[in-house]
Design an enzyme around this catalytic site. Structure first.
Site, PDB file in Angstrom:
ATOM      1  N   ARG A  42       2.384   4.887  -9.126  1.00  5.70           N
ATOM      2  CA  ARG A  42       2.721   5.078  -7.732  1.00  5.70           C
ATOM      3  C   ARG A  42       4.297   5.443  -7.414  1.00  5.70           C
ATOM      4  O   ARG A  42       4.734   6.004  -6.729  1.00  5.70           O
ATOM      5  CB  ARG A  42       2.421   4.254  -6.533  1.00  5.70           C
ATOM      6  CG  ARG A  42       2.659   3.020  -6.718  1.00  5.70           C
ATOM      7  CD  ARG A  42       2.364   2.041  -5.592  1.00  5.70           C
ATOM      8  NE  ARG A  42       2.833   2.187  -4.471  1.00  5.70           N
ATOM      9  CZ  ARG A  42       2.386   2.148  -3.245  1.00  5.70           C
ATOM     10  NH1 ARG A  42       1.148   1.564  -3.104  1.00  5.70           N
ATOM     11  NH2 ARG A  42       3.152   2.293  -1.957  1.00  5.70           N
ATOM     12  N   ASN A  59       8.146   5.618  -1.271  1.00  6.08           N
ATOM     13  CA  ASN A  59       7.952   5.297   0.062  1.00  6.08           C
ATOM     14  C   ASN A  59       8.364   3.869   0.669  1.00  6.08           C
ATOM     15  O   ASN A  59       7.640   3.375   1.471  1.00  6.08           O
ATOM     16  CB  ASN A  59       6.599   5.641   0.471  1.00  6.08           C
ATOM     17  CG  ASN A  59       6.296   6.039   1.707  1.00  6.08           C
ATOM     18  OD1 ASN A  59       6.971   6.604   2.182  1.00  6.08           O
ATOM     19  ND2 ASN A  59       5.132   5.719   2.328  1.00  6.08           N
ATOM     20  N   ARG A  60       9.249   3.349  -0.136  1.00  8.03           N
ATOM     21  CA  ARG A  60       9.757   2.055   0.284  1.00  8.03           C
ATOM     22  C   ARG A  60      11.502   2.177   0.137  1.00  8.03           C
ATOM     23  O   ARG A  60      12.041   1.332   0.403  1.00  8.03           O
ATOM     24  CB  ARG A  60       9.309   0.881  -0.641  1.00  8.03           C
ATOM     25  CG  ARG A  60       7.690   0.566  -0.601  1.00  8.03           C
ATOM     26  CD  ARG A  60       7.173  -0.039   0.643  1.00  8.03           C
ATOM     27  NE  ARG A  60       6.047  -0.427   0.606  1.00  8.03           N
ATOM     28  CZ  ARG A  60       4.906   0.600   0.832  1.00  8.03           C
ATOM     29  NH1 ARG A  60       5.031   1.804   0.843  1.00  8.03           N
ATOM     30  NH2 ARG A  60       3.691  -0.099   0.530  1.00  8.03           N
ATOM     31  N   HIS A 112      -0.418  11.579   0.734  1.00  4.23           N
ATOM     32  CA  HIS A 112      -0.717  10.499   0.037  1.00  4.23           C
ATOM     33  C   HIS A 112      -2.046  10.435  -0.401  1.00  4.23           C
ATOM     34  O   HIS A 112      -2.879  11.229  -0.021  1.00  4.23           O
ATOM     35  CB  HIS A 112      -0.288   9.274   0.502  1.00  4.23           C
ATOM     36  CG  HIS A 112       1.300   9.108   0.999  1.00  4.23           C
ATOM     37  ND1 HIS A 112       1.528   8.346   1.789  1.00  4.23           N
ATOM     38  CD2 HIS A 112       2.224   9.896   1.189  1.00  4.23           C
ATOM     39  CE1 HIS A 112       2.751   8.309   2.360  1.00  4.23           C
ATOM     40  NE2 HIS A 112       3.161   9.502   1.974  1.00  4.23           N
ATOM     41  N   ALA A 113      -2.284   9.752  -1.333  1.00  3.34           N
ATOM     42  CA  ALA A 113      -3.741   9.452  -1.892  1.00  3.34           C
ATOM     43  C   ALA A 113      -3.735   7.722  -2.223  1.00  3.34           C
ATOM     44  O   ALA A 113      -2.696   7.284  -3.021  1.00  3.34           O
ATOM     45  CB  ALA A 113      -4.025  10.098  -3.002  1.00  3.34           C
ATOM     46  N   TYR A 164      -1.438  -0.923   6.870  1.00  5.46           N
ATOM     47  CA  TYR A 164      -0.771  -2.217   6.879  1.00  5.46           C
ATOM     48  C   TYR A 164       0.859  -2.316   7.025  1.00  5.46           C
ATOM     49  O   TYR A 164       1.168  -1.108   7.108  1.00  5.46           O
ATOM     50  CB  TYR A 164      -0.753  -2.976   5.329  1.00  5.46           C
ATOM     51  CG  TYR A 164      -0.570  -1.805   4.134  1.00  5.46           C
ATOM     52  CD1 TYR A 164       0.612  -1.207   4.004  1.00  5.46           C
ATOM     53  CD2 TYR A 164      -1.605  -1.687   3.489  1.00  5.46           C
ATOM     54  CE1 TYR A 164       0.884  -0.332   3.108  1.00  5.46           C
ATOM     55  CE2 TYR A 164      -1.369  -0.770   2.146  1.00  5.46           C
ATOM     56  CZ  TYR A 164      -0.234  -0.076   1.995  1.00  5.46           C
ATOM     57  OH  TYR A 164       0.063   0.866   1.128  1.00  5.46           O
ATOM     58  N   GLU A 186      -3.476  10.089   4.367  1.00  6.50           N
ATOM     59  CA  GLU A 186      -3.764   9.515   3.153  1.00  6.50           C
ATOM     60  C   GLU A 186      -5.103  10.231   2.854  1.00  6.50           C
ATOM     61  O   GLU A 186      -6.311   9.854   3.499  1.00  6.50           O
ATOM     62  CB  GLU A 186      -4.125   7.942   3.591  1.00  6.50           C
ATOM     63  CG  GLU A 186      -2.827   7.025   3.778  1.00  6.50           C
ATOM     64  CD  GLU A 186      -2.070   6.869   2.319  1.00  6.50           C
ATOM     65  OE1 GLU A 186      -2.706   7.006   1.108  1.00  6.50           O
ATOM     66  OE2 GLU A 186      -1.001   6.364   2.658  1.00  6.50           O
TER      67      GLU A 186
END
Length: 225
Positions: A42, A59-60, A112-113, A164, A186
């Site tokens: 990822r 994505n962070r 995303h997946a 989350y 997602e």
């Protein structure tokens, strides 16, 4: 979209009244690595010489509650936030583009997946966004449109409570930078790695997702307040 432009009045309206900026693959090196080495990779593929680990979770890596809850400071973790916000060239390039055009951009959609969800802000905290009713309405109609294709049911809602808590996401960054509609799809996983999937497995995901995107786009043109 291009094939139905002449025959679908809704599509013609969308493409006439709006600009679409499309980035087919955000994390090119990481995506390539997922085909050749690790299907569930990822992160990006930037090098960390000190720990001999590769990559940052793109994505962070955005400057919105960077490396807070749901992100890691350790370079070997999947959710590593990077040494600083926008450390990754992929993130920096897209952030620069969005900052340049943010006054004109009304929606930001990321894909995303894998899961079956349509998420919206916030990711980094449990809180209700100011334009909740408009965004919630758009999400509700989008998942119903998606469901109409093949009966696939997507969950939808704020990312923090639906999936989350995570910090430094592109969706939260886009919303905090003035883009009123920010969503993360997602997508359900159709699989890849070492073999070719039948077209019948891949096509439905594209078709149903397009219905959802089209529905969100038409919602924008109604100018919900």
């Amino acid at each position: 979209a291009l094939q139905t432009y002449q025959t679908d009045p809704a599509m013609r309206k969308m493409l006439t009244q709006l600009f679409f900026y499309i980035m087919p693959v955000f994390n090119v090196d990481g995506y390539h690595f997922s085909w050749t080495n690790d299907r569930f990779w990822r992160k990006t593929r930037s090098k960390n010489t000190r720990f001999r680990c590769y990559g940052v979770d793109a994505n962070r890596n955005w400057k919105v509650k960077w490396c807070d809850e749901g992100a890691s400071f350790h370079p070997c973790d999947d959710t590593y936030c990077g040494p600083f916000p926008e450390s990754e060239p992929e993130v920096k390039a897209v952030a620069h583009f969005l900052r340049k055009h943010r006054k004109q951009i009304k929606a930001y959609l990321s894909f995303h997946a894998y899961a079956q969800m349509l998420l919206y802000p916030y990711s980094y905290k449990y809180a209700t966004i100011p334009n909740f009713s408009c965004v919630e309405s758009a999400a509700y109609n989008a998942v119903n449109a998606l469901h109409s294709a093949y009966g696939v049911r997507y969950r939808y809602g704020p990312a923090s409570s639906t999936l989350y808590v995570s910090s430094g996401s592109s969706m939260d960054w886009a919303y905090k930078n003035g883009i009123p509609y920010a969503f993360a799809f997602e997508l359900r996983d159709t699989g890849h790695f070492g073999f070719l999937l039948p077209e019948t497995l891949i096509k439905p995901t594209c078709t149903e997702t397009m219905l959802a995107v089209k529905n969100i786009t038409l919602h924008l043109l109604k100018k919900c307040h």
